[in-house]
Design an enzyme around this catalytic site. Sequence first.
Site, PDB file in Angstrom:
ATOM      1  CG  MET A  30      -1.894  -1.183   1.196  1.00 10.13           C
ATOM      2  SD  MET A  30      -3.426  -0.875   2.068  1.00 10.13           S
ATOM      3  CE  MET A  30      -2.819  -0.544   3.705  1.00 10.13           C
ATOM      4  N   GLY A  31       2.153   1.110  -0.339  1.00  9.81           N
ATOM      5  CA  GLY A  31       3.044   2.268  -0.393  1.00  9.81           C
ATOM      6  C   GLY A  31       3.578   2.644   0.978  1.00  9.81           C
ATOM      7  CG  LEU A  33       7.260   1.433  -0.811  1.00 10.41           C
ATOM      8  CD1 LEU A  33       8.032   1.238  -2.118  1.00 10.41           C
ATOM      9  CD2 LEU A  33       6.315   0.256  -0.573  1.00 10.41           C
ATOM     10  CG  HIS A  37       6.655  -2.048   2.336  1.00  9.05           C
ATOM     11  ND1 HIS A  37       6.649  -0.952   3.145  1.00  9.05           N
ATOM     12  CD2 HIS A  37       5.453  -2.645   2.503  1.00  9.05           C
ATOM     13  CE1 HIS A  37       5.497  -0.877   3.791  1.00  9.05           C
ATOM     14  NE2 HIS A  37       4.754  -1.896   3.423  1.00  9.05           N
ATOM     15  CE  LYS A 149       5.180  -5.329  12.397  1.00  8.61           C
ATOM     16  NZ  LYS A 149       4.127  -4.583  11.770  1.00  8.61           N
ATOM     17  CD  GLN A 153      -1.803  -8.824   4.660  1.00 11.94           C
ATOM     18  OE1 GLN A 153      -2.613  -7.929   4.810  1.00 11.94           O
ATOM     19  NE2 GLN A 153      -0.581  -8.597   4.218  1.00 11.94           N
ATOM     20  CB  SER A 186       4.825   3.176   8.461  1.00  9.40           C
ATOM     21  OG  SER A 186       3.818   2.243   8.286  1.00  9.40           O
TER      22      SER A 186
HETATM   23  O1  PAF Z   1      -0.023  -5.888   3.644  1.00 12.14           O
HETATM   24  C1  PAF Z   1      -0.430  -4.944   2.930  1.00 12.14           C
HETATM   25  O2  PAF Z   1       0.282  -3.969   2.679  1.00 12.14           O
HETATM   26  C2  PAF Z   1      -1.844  -5.000   2.370  1.00 12.14           C
HETATM   27  O3  PAF Z   1      -2.734  -5.594   3.256  1.00 12.14           O
HETATM   28  C3  PAF Z   1      -1.914  -5.679   0.994  1.00 12.14           C
HETATM   29  C4  PAF Z   1      -1.524  -7.136   1.069  1.00 12.14           C
HETATM   30  C5  PAF Z   1      -1.009  -4.959   0.006  1.00 12.14           C
HETATM   31  C6  PAF Z   1      -3.354  -5.615   0.460  1.00 12.14           C
HETATM   32  O4  PAF Z   1      -3.803  -4.312   0.314  1.00 12.14           O
END
Ligand code: PAF
Length: 283
Positions: A30-31, A33, A37, A149, A153, A186
């Site tokens: 989602m940026g 970074l 990331h 992390k 998810q 972040s």
């Molecule tokens: O982990 C993330 O940054 C978000 O949940 C993802 C996997 C990019 C989905 O929007």
Amino acid sequence: MLIIHTISELRTALDAERAAGKSIGFAPTMGALHHGHESLMVAASTMCEVGVASIFVNPLQFAPDEDLDSYPRMLDEDAAKAEAAGIDYLFVPSVREMYPEENWTTVSLRVVTEPWEGDSRPTHFAGVATVVSKLFNIVGPCTAFFGQKDFQQLAMLRRMTTDLNFPVDVKGMPTVREEDGLAMSSRNLRLTPEHRAQAPTVQKALQAGVSAINSGERDPAAVEAVVRAVLATAPAADKPDYIAVVDAASLRTPKVLEGEIRLLTAVKFGDVRLIDNVGVTVD
Ligand code: PAF
């Protein structure tokens, strides 16, 4: 690196790469970074022949009271970092490109999404599963890289990929940490100096739980008590949202610890909520 804003352009480019026999590595983000990331992007571009990353702040995974509008958007800086990480195609769709009409289709999973983070964010995981399904359909067959992390998810996306037969190999990459063990996030920037000094206790507490398991403890409640006791040594962290000692695939608490086990916790330091986890294999 090419920055692509439309689904059709990305599909055309990646279909051509696959037709030329190239493997695709994909790092969705989602940026905003950080090094975590960047490590996913480096993995995507070095472990596969073509590196793809996406930056999309997905409205579906934010509850109405969460920070969607104030979520940091910094495309120029992010694009420079993605390029330095070896990414070939950076997909940056608009909300209209991803959701041209009201979304009538939601992907949601039972069991793995229900406890822990699911307790405090009941709509979050369906938003993530839905957007990642769309991204997998847009990018096509690939190896996709997610951080350990956000372990819940990752466990959900692994199960979703299996249940829905996506032609995607999901890889969980190690959490990137500061020198003192604090998992990079972040949110760390919002910690007060006092809370920042206490925050590494989260990782120390989880490691104490792992040591207890490695010393022969097989009762999840006893391991949880060890983690809780170490967390309590940080005055700001004495009331964790949860401490979970669970099976790494289902995220359920077993009666006796065996196989792949994950220790997870969420702790609030002031108004900054930190999550972290560690894994251990019990023979
Ligand atoms: O982990 C993330 O940054 C978000 O949940 C993802 C996997 C990019 C989905 O929007």
